[in-house]
Write an enzyme that holds these catalytic residues in place. Structure first.
Site, PDB file in Angstrom:
ATOM      1  N   LYS A  71      12.843 122.284 138.638  1.00  0.00           N
ATOM      2  CA  LYS A  71      11.938 122.423 139.750  1.00  0.00           C
ATOM      3  C   LYS A  71      11.573 120.821 139.640  1.00  0.00           C
ATOM      4  O   LYS A  71      11.058 120.348 138.869  1.00  0.00           O
ATOM      5  CB  LYS A  71      11.037 123.342 139.309  1.00  0.00           C
ATOM      6  CG  LYS A  71      10.166 123.894 139.556  1.00  0.00           C
ATOM      7  CD  LYS A  71       9.399 125.201 138.869  1.00  0.00           C
ATOM      8  CE  LYS A  71       7.901 125.333 139.569  1.00  0.00           C
ATOM      9  NZ  LYS A  71       7.567 126.142 138.918  1.00  0.00           N
ATOM     10  N   SER A 147       6.147 130.575 140.472  1.00  0.00           N
ATOM     11  CA  SER A 147       6.354 129.155 142.558  1.00  0.00           C
ATOM     12  C   SER A 147       8.140 128.904 142.018  1.00  0.00           C
ATOM     13  O   SER A 147       7.736 127.895 142.868  1.00  0.00           O
ATOM     14  CB  SER A 147       5.013 128.553 141.717  1.00  0.00           C
ATOM     15  OG  SER A 147       5.709 127.826 139.600  1.00  0.00           O
ATOM     16  N   SER A 171       5.319 132.575 136.343  1.00  0.00           N
ATOM     17  CA  SER A 171       6.075 131.201 137.624  1.00  0.00           C
ATOM     18  C   SER A 171       7.947 131.661 137.501  1.00  0.00           C
ATOM     19  O   SER A 171       8.585 130.776 137.873  1.00  0.00           O
ATOM     20  CB  SER A 171       5.607 130.484 138.014  1.00  0.00           C
ATOM     21  OG  SER A 171       4.946 130.617 138.670  1.00  0.00           O
TER      22      SER A 171
END
Length: 481
Positions: A71, A147, A171
């Site tokens: 990420k 996210s 997330s």
């Protein structure tokens, strides 16, 4: 196709000499080139660097030679770290490895690719990224969650073997649920936050997104551990989480919080979760209703505390030391304001303003202190519940993936997507999402996630239940053909 294989299976193939790490990197790179234009899971990837690491990696190590996607809010030396934001997209290149990346490398893993995300991890759909749209592999017209939407979309869409995500209010778990893969948030402090760009420091936690529960356990083994660079890191023993894989769950006590099974949950989601509960009972688990009476305070508490911490954490992005700097500013103050106005997106601005307001004179006691007290009540609810049960089960998300743009003008509805995941972060507990079937929506089969929550530092029980369920239903990652 090697990119569609599990981490565990690939490790066996490497050990037997059937394939090499270079073969895997090249196959993943081909998958990215072929499918990323549609999915938008990756922001960037460096094949040459990954191949160089693959050629020199020690394949005898536990993760020896497996590429793991990252990420884009974790620092990997020599790579961009944009956090999905314009403010870092222009010229920031990480000068060091995050603690989790250091551990990944030590175990023989290869960081490969930067994954899209909601800007600074603020969002539940990955629509808040300033750098492009990520789509759900099961329906390109729908969101992948957020996210860590890029992480989940890459794994579920077979553009990655496994990925790292971060979880502040759901997330990792929520996008894993919406994309049909496995995502686990460890106990707060289990994994170092050093080198993770902070959103809300008392809530953020790194964890794996994988195709199977066994892969999650294996990867977690090599992410957890004490780090002196992180003041919140727990100096506790890390068990071998893979030992929980394959254990039966006869007699294990499962709690169903009555506050979580309410009106508003999508009918298909509720039906799949109820079927999962019956399946766990058939495996010998004992299911009983419990109460988490302060659940209704969770979302409101989170949206006081998280923006307040974000307001402080994001103050460092001032256009002076790194990141976007406005070229039209006259003096220093104007440079600060213009750089931040141009660099931050609408959702980040909304949360900074909200958090600054909560911390301002005259409102600190009324909001921030009261939210901290509510957080304590939520944590106490879980402590009382875990005196009766071993794990707690709920839907991960109350709905399947919604269409792109559907909640764009309704941030409150978007915030409520995390109603079941937020309390777990507030209490600092471990939680996992595993696929538990699909629902038919407008002709598309969309994944549903089952959330399993455990006591602090008891990831083993969470993994044990998740694996038992996964194997009994023969559900792994839901791969798009």
């Amino acid at each position: 196709m090697l990119a569609s294989s599990s981490l565990t299976a690939l490790r066996k193939s490497i050990s037997s000499g059937e394939i090499t790490p270079r073969d895997i990197v090249l196959d993943v790179a081909r998958a990215i080139e072929s499918r990323n234009p549609d999915l938008g899971a990756y922001l960037s990837w460096d094949v040459e660097t990954a191949l160089a690491e693959a050629d020199r990696v020690d394949t005898s190590k536990p993760l020896g030679g497996i590429p793991i996607a990252v990420k884009d809010n974790m620092n990997v030396i020599g790579q961009p770290c944009t956090c999905g934001s314009r403010i870092l997209n222009e010229n920031y290149v990480a000068p060091y490895d995050a603690g989790a990346i250091q551990r990944l490398r030590t175990a023989g893993g290869i960081p490969f690719g930067r994954l899209n995300m909601d800007e600074f991890a603020m969002g539940s759909s990955t629509e808040n990224s300033a750098l492009g749209t990520t789509r759900n592999p099961h329906d390109l017209a729908r969101v992948p969650g957020g996210s860590s939407g890029g992480s989940a979309a890459a794994v579920a869409g077979d553009l990655a073997i496994a990925a790292l995500g971060s979880d502040t209010g759901g997330s990792i778990r929520q996008p894993a649920a919406l994309c049909g893969c496995v995502g686990i948030k460890p106990t707060y402090g289990r994994v170092s936050r050093f080198g993770l760009v902070a959103f809300a420091s008392s809530l953020d936690q790194i964890g794996p997104v994988t195709k199977t529960v066994e892969d999650a356990a294996l990867l977690l083994n090599h992410l957890c551990g004490y780090d002196s660079h992180d003041s919140t890191s727990l100096n506790v023993e890390v068990p071998d989480f893979t030992e929980a894989i394959g254990q039966d769950i006869k007699g294990l006590r499962i709690g169903l919080p009555k506050e979580y099974y309410i009106k508003g949950i999508h009918e298909g989601v509720a039906a799949n979760v109820q079927a999962a509960i019956r399946q766990l009972e058939s495996l010998g688990a004992v299911v009983e209703e419990i109460s988490l009476p302060h659940t209704e305070l969770g979302v409101a508490t989170y949206y006081v505390l998280a923006p307040a911490e974000a307001s402080a954490n994001l103050a460092r992005f001032d256009g002076v030391r790194y990141g976007h700097r406005s070229g039209s500013a006259g003096d220093l103050m104007e440079q600060y304001t213009r750089s931040r106005a141009e660099g931050f997106g609408p959702e980040v601005k909304r949360r900074i303003l909200l958090g600054t307001y909560m911390l301002s004179s005259g409102y600190y006691d009324a909001y921030y202190i009261r939210a901290q007290k509510a957080r304590t009540l939520i944590r106490n609810d879980f402590e009382k519940a875990f005196k009766k049960v071993d794990v707690i089960i709920s839907p991960t998300s109350p709905t399947p993936a919604h269409k792109l743009g559907e909640l764009k003008d309704n941030p409150l509805a978007a915030y409520l997507e995390d109603v079941f995941t937020i309390p777990v972060n507030l209490a600092g507990l471990p939680g996992i999402s595993v696929p538990c079937g699909k629902v038919e929506v407008e002709g598309k089969a969309l994944p549903v996630g089952l959330q399993i929550v455990g006591k602090a530092l008891d990831e083993a029980s969470v993994l044990r239940v998740a694996h038992a369920y996964e194997q009994s239903c023969k559900i792994g990652s839901l791969v798009v053909e």
